[in-house]
Motif scaffolding. Structure first.
Motif, mmCIF file in Angstrom:
data_model
loop_
_atom_site.group_PDB
_atom_site.id
_atom_site.type_symbol
_atom_site.label_atom_id
_atom_site.label_comp_id
_atom_site.label_asym_id
_atom_site.label_seq_id
_atom_site.Cartn_x
_atom_site.Cartn_y
_atom_site.Cartn_z
ATOM 1 N N SER A 97 0.798 -1.234 0.000
ATOM 2 C CA SER A 97 0.000 0.000 0.000
ATOM 3 C C SER A 97 0.830 1.283 0.000
ATOM 4 C CB SER A 97 -0.964 0.011 1.190
ATOM 5 O OG SER A 97 -0.246 0.055 2.403
ATOM 6 N N LYS A 98 2.127 1.188 -0.255
ATOM 7 C CA LYS A 98 2.956 2.383 -0.363
ATOM 8 C C LYS A 98 2.770 3.069 -1.709
ATOM 9 C CE LYS A 98 6.461 0.155 2.416
ATOM 10 N NZ LYS A 98 7.713 -0.578 2.342
ATOM 11 N N ASN A 99 2.311 2.324 -2.704
ATOM 12 C CA ASN A 99 2.189 2.827 -4.068
ATOM 13 C C ASN A 99 0.790 2.522 -4.595
ATOM 14 O OD1 ASN A 99 2.231 2.743 -6.995
ATOM 15 N ND2 ASN A 99 4.457 2.901 -6.851
ATOM 16 N N LEU A 100 0.094 3.542 -5.095
ATOM 17 C CA LEU A 100 -1.282 3.369 -5.552
ATOM 18 C C LEU A 100 -1.372 2.435 -6.753
ATOM 19 C CD1 LEU A 100 -4.241 4.101 -5.181
ATOM 20 C CD2 LEU A 100 -3.867 6.083 -6.645
ATOM 21 N N ASN A 101 -0.480 2.578 -7.725
ATOM 22 C CA ASN A 101 -0.532 1.715 -8.912
ATOM 23 C C ASN A 101 -0.306 0.256 -8.548
ATOM 24 O OD1 ASN A 101 -1.001 3.885 -10.612
ATOM 25 N ND2 ASN A 101 1.177 4.242 -10.952
ATOM 26 N N ALA A 102 0.653 0.009 -7.684
ATOM 27 C CA ALA A 102 0.911 -1.365 -7.247
ATOM 28 C C ALA A 102 -0.285 -1.913 -6.469
ATOM 29 C CB ALA A 102 2.172 -1.413 -6.389
ATOM 30 N N SER A 103 -0.948 -1.054 -5.702
ATOM 31 C CA SER A 103 -2.100 -1.492 -4.912
ATOM 32 C C SER A 103 -3.280 -1.867 -5.798
ATOM 33 C CB SER A 103 -2.511 -0.388 -3.943
ATOM 34 O OG SER A 103 -1.492 -0.152 -3.017
ATOM 35 N N VAL A 104 -3.510 -1.089 -6.841
ATOM 36 C CA VAL A 104 -4.601 -1.417 -7.772
ATOM 37 C C VAL A 104 -4.330 -2.762 -8.433
ATOM 38 C CG1 VAL A 104 -5.712 -0.739 -9.937
ATOM 39 C CG2 VAL A 104 -5.263 0.986 -8.191
ATOM 40 N N ARG A 142 -1.688 6.927 2.154
ATOM 41 C CA ARG A 142 -0.236 6.934 2.370
ATOM 42 C C ARG A 142 0.476 7.826 1.358
ATOM 43 N NH1 ARG A 142 2.014 1.027 3.910
ATOM 44 N NH2 ARG A 142 3.843 2.247 4.519
ATOM 45 N N GLU A 143 -0.020 7.873 0.124
ATOM 46 C CA GLU A 143 0.585 8.768 -0.863
ATOM 47 C C GLU A 143 0.349 10.226 -0.505
ATOM 48 O OE1 GLU A 143 -0.218 7.926 -4.962
ATOM 49 O OE2 GLU A 143 1.085 6.159 -4.943
ATOM 50 N N LYS A 144 -0.829 10.540 0.004
ATOM 51 C CA LYS A 144 -1.095 11.910 0.450
ATOM 52 C C LYS A 144 -0.209 12.298 1.631
ATOM 53 C CE LYS A 144 -5.469 13.316 -1.224
ATOM 54 N NZ LYS A 144 -5.152 14.498 -1.977
#
Length: 193
Positions: free
Chosen positions: A32-39, A155-157
């Motif tokens: 969950s540190k990266n939105l693209n990886a999470s999707v 987390r990105e925010k």
């Protein structure tokens, strides 16, 4: 039809495996540190969970139960899930190497993820029909994807926020997860399985 819709909504929101049952947290915090990886991980977990639940239902009802081998349920389900994850890993490595590199070890952790194993086991224990098992698996996968995408967005925010030094990294991630869990626990009891 209404029963299937309620089962789906229950799996996504009310009985979310990550935020209300606290299962699958290793991938939840790791990816969950990266939105693209999470999707991508949400889609991968959903597909593995759906395919393994469908096949697990078939094996359970047409092999394990008739031959009185239900004591092998967990072992057989683990083998099915590991096979799907291995297949998924080969496909992603060939088709999307950037995504494969982004996920790293977490792709292999799908095979040992308690959510992915928990859904087929819960389907078998609940006596769900094939259709209900598939709907429950899709809903559970979508619930996992929802949780991990929400967490990655937050987390990105927070990368741009002024977070106190002792809370940087996992400290603030645990606080965010707790707040998300509290918000999802507000739905508890609305729909029971």
């Amino acid at each position: 039809m209404r029963e299937y819709l309620m089962l789906f909504i229950s799996a996504v929101v009310v009985n979310n495996f990550v935020l209300t049952r606290f299962l699958g947290l290793c991938i939840f915090f790791g990816v969950s540190k990266n939105l693209n990886a999470s999707v991508g991980m949400g889609m991968a977990v959903t597909s593995v969970m759906t395919m393994s639940s469908a096949l697990a239902w078939l094996v359970h009802h047409f092999v394990l139960v008739p031959y009185k081998l239900t004591f092998l349920t967990t072992c057989v389900f683990v083998l099915l899930i590991a096979s799907f994850v291995q297949l998924l890993e080969m496909i992603i490595k060939k088709q999307a190497p950037a995504l494969y590199n982004m996920w790293g070890i977490y792709l292999l952790l799908i095979a040992t993820n308690c959510v992915v194993l928990g859904v087929p086991l819960l389907n078998a224990d609940s006596g769900f029909s094939f259709g209900k098992s598939v709907v429950h698996a899709i809903g559970s996968g979508m619930g996992f994807a929802l949780a991990i995408i929400l967490m990655a967005s937050l987390r990105e925010k927070l990368r741009l926020a002024d977070v106190p030094k002792p809370l940087e990294g996992l400290g603030i991630a645990f606080i965010l997860a707790g707040m998300l869990a509290l918000s999802f626990l507000g739905f508890s009891g609305m729909i029971s399985l």
